[in-house]
Each structure stands twice: as C-alpha cells, then as structure tokens.
Design a protein around this motif. Sequence first.
Motif, short mmCIF file in Angstrom:
data_model
loop_
_atom_site.label_atom_id
_atom_site.label_comp_id
_atom_site.label_asym_id
_atom_site.label_seq_id
_atom_site.Cartn_x
_atom_site.Cartn_y
_atom_site.Cartn_z
N GLN A 104 28.77 -33.10 -90.37
CA GLN A 104 27.69 -33.63 -89.55
C GLN A 104 27.63 -35.15 -89.64
N GLU A 105 27.81 -35.69 -90.86
CA GLU A 105 27.81 -37.15 -91.04
C GLU A 105 28.95 -37.80 -90.24
N LEU A 151 30.34 -40.24 -82.89
CA LEU A 151 29.62 -40.48 -81.64
C LEU A 151 29.36 -41.96 -81.43
N ARG A 152 29.03 -42.67 -82.50
CA ARG A 152 28.80 -44.12 -82.38
C ARG A 152 30.11 -44.83 -82.01
N LEU A 207 21.66 -42.49 -80.44
CA LEU A 207 22.63 -41.44 -80.74
C LEU A 207 22.47 -40.23 -79.82
N ASN A 208 21.22 -39.87 -79.52
CA ASN A 208 21.00 -38.73 -78.63
C ASN A 208 21.52 -39.00 -77.22
N LYS A 255 25.26 -38.73 -77.38
CA LYS A 255 25.63 -37.31 -77.47
C LYS A 255 25.51 -36.63 -76.11
N ASN A 301 31.27 -30.84 -79.52
CA ASN A 301 31.39 -31.88 -80.54
C ASN A 301 32.87 -32.21 -80.74
N SER A 344 30.42 -36.55 -87.68
CA SER A 344 30.18 -36.36 -86.25
C SER A 344 29.28 -37.46 -85.69
N GLU A 345 28.24 -37.82 -86.44
CA GLU A 345 27.35 -38.90 -85.99
C GLU A 345 28.10 -40.22 -85.95
N ARG A 346 28.92 -40.44 -86.96
CA ARG A 346 29.72 -41.67 -86.98
C ARG A 346 30.68 -41.70 -85.79
#
Length: 436
Positions: free
Chosen positions: A82-83, A89-90, A102-103, A106, A146, A85-87
């Motif tokens: 998850q961490e 996306l950025r 971020l949303n 996404k 994702n 994945s957020e990275r």
Amino acid sequence: MSVLSSNSVFTSLLQDGPFAVSNDVFNLSHFSVETREWVKSLQQHSTNRAKYRALRSQLFEFLGVDSIDQIESLITNKRLCQERSERALRLLGNMFGINGNLNEIKSRVDEYARTADTVISSLKNKILSPYASYIESTNEIVVTNNPVELLLIMFNNQYHKKARFEARRKVLLMTLAGSIDQRERETDVENKFSAFLVFLNGYVWSPNLKIGELDPVFLHSTHHTEDYCCDSVSVLTPQQAKLVVPVKWEKLTLVKRRSFTVGCKKIPIYVSIRKKPPEAKVLKLLRKNEKNPGVAVDDELGLMAVLDSFSDVKAFQQHLTRSASNAHSLMVLEDISDTLIEHTQYHSRSTGSSEKTAMMKFFARLGGMRVEFIIHTNQTWLNYMYQEDVAHNEYEVKRMFDTGVIELLFPRGIYHLDHLKTRNEMIQFFRKQIES
C-alpha cells in the motif's frame, strides 16, 4: 512496420522473445539452466539487452526496490504494498502532469485502467466477436486497476500464465492511455471539439435549421454481383422507401441529413462528426508501432460528409472556406487526396487499405484546430460500407491483423487462436453480414 518485428517498441509483450511470459515465474537472480537459457536468448539482440536494462531500472524505481528478490516482500506484505502504491501514484501524477491530490491522481489512473479494459472489450465485441470466449480477460485482472498490484501479479507464481500476461498487457495499455490523456490536456482537445461544433452550427449548416435537426431519407442502391460495388443509387423519402422491398444485390440504407445553403440552393448532406475516443487512439498507437500520440494520432477531430454528387462536394468545400472566413479565421487545406474522380487510384500508407477506395480526404486548419475531413458521394460512401475489399468493417479486420496488433494482444500460445485463419473467417463473417 509490424509491431511483431524485432524493432517493435512493444517488445515487452512479444511472446517469441526474451520477454515472453513463461508457464512459471523464474527468479533471474538465481543461477539455473532456465536462467542461463534466458540470458543466452537476451544476448542475441543488442537492442533487447538495452530494453531489458531500461525496463528493469524503471520497474525497480517504480516499485521502490533494488533487486528482484525484494519484489517477493511486496507480494506478501500488504502494508508495504500500500505504501509503494501511494508512492507510485505520485510518480505517475508527476510523469503525466496530473494536478491534484492523491485521490484525484488515483481517479485519473483508474480511468487509464478502464481505457485499457475497453481496448480489449472493443475488439472482443466487434472484429473478434465470434471468438469472444477465446479472448475473454481474466476477472482478477479486469477488477485490478492499481499499477503496482498489476506489476506484482507478473511476478506472482500463484497466478496463471494467462493472467500474468494480461497484467503486463494492462500496464502497457494504461501507459499508452496516460500518454494520450496528457496529450489531450496539452492540446485542449475537449474545448476544441466543442468549438468545432459551435463553428458548424453557427456558420456551416443552414441557419433555418435547429441544432440537431435531421431529415431522414433512404438510399436505394443496386450492387454489382462480383464485388458488391454500387452500380446505381437513388434518394427516397421514408414514404417512398416503404414501397420498396429490396431483392438480392439491392440495399436500402437510412441516412439522416443536415443541409447547408449556397446562394438560394439548399444542399443536403449526411454528416458524422467524431472526437476519437481514448481506446481508438491506443489501438492506433499499437498499429503505428508508436508510443508518442503527438506523432501517431493526427486525426483527433474528424468529420465525414456524404453528398449527392461531385458538384455538391466541390460546393461544400468552397462553403467551408467561406464559413471559416465568416468566423474570422483563414482555413488552410493540408494533405489533400482526391480519388472521387473515376479511374483515380487511392494510395494510402495505412496497412489493410484498398486502392479501390474512393474519397476526398484533407485536413483543415482553422480557428486553432486541425480537423480531418473525409468526403464521399452517395455512391462512394455505399462502397465504403459494402464493397468487397473496400468496406470499412473488412478494413478494420485487415489493419488489426496485418499490423500484428491482434497477435501482440492475443498471442497464439496463450489464446489458442490461428491468426491467419481467424482473419480470413472474420472477413467472411462481415461479408456475410453485408450481403445477407
């Protein structure tokens, strides 16, 4: 150039080279007979070595790992995944110039995933519809948007070979969709399409027509017995068409027409206006063996027009120029080709196109836009719809198969398709639909 060639920019999907998806995931960091054979295969082409190093570097950076061994920890550790994945996306947001939190990033990446799925479903629902059960996507891949999770599936031996290939394919298609979205935002194509419609309604169509007002007529045509080309055509009102029962080698085709006015003369015209959707642009990038939409996609805005005669075609072309002037813009015609005149052959660089195709084609630059115009007479448009070797549905089949796109997206070893046999059967499938 075929996307299956050694110089393809989509090497990562080719199933006859070093990047092929194998039955089981093997660890390249461990010495084995399988690894040695893979390295030997990679060494045969210097370009493949360079592509492998570039892909590996991009993959490691995107996942935030230093080696293939570390990928296993991302597969098993959901919190770490998850961490990352957020990275990721950025990183994607910055690469594709997506503004927002971020949303919002996404949400945009989810759109890319839906476009990737639509590319496959559009082929399944049309030119490969009888083979839908052969090429249906794995459910787990369809519901996964994702990109990190999709990449991890490629390295997860719990997933079947087909699923791992489709995860790789979806990531590639998402990347193309992202490039297309970035290009559309840079060129402001949405606003240009709206401006084009405003121009047509305000300056081109007859002023006494309401926006969207159409006059339905039927084209009653007779066709040649050898190749189904149009021998003759007449325009009928709906009332006249009710009295006609088409026999073999005849067609009754509905068209809904607008009109434009030249002097005191009202000239009817059937018009199809389009902004090429993202999935169509993705397929065009694949056909052109190109990842840059700025190079391959030059027909984002388009208009196809059908008129009763060649003299009406010339009148419409002149009317467009005057209409642009009335809208305070010069209109310049570029890349003009005209095969409406009898005995003039159509020469196209597009794979699958027929030299028997008759049309006038040009790009018009006006009002900050560049619009593709395709102009037909009733007869040439009916040939475009129905004639053997010319009909658009046949052309769709030929260009998708002959450029190698179908084999790239649905390799024989995974989907069990005989591509040449399928190509010929689909051409016959559409011929039967046309002639029935």
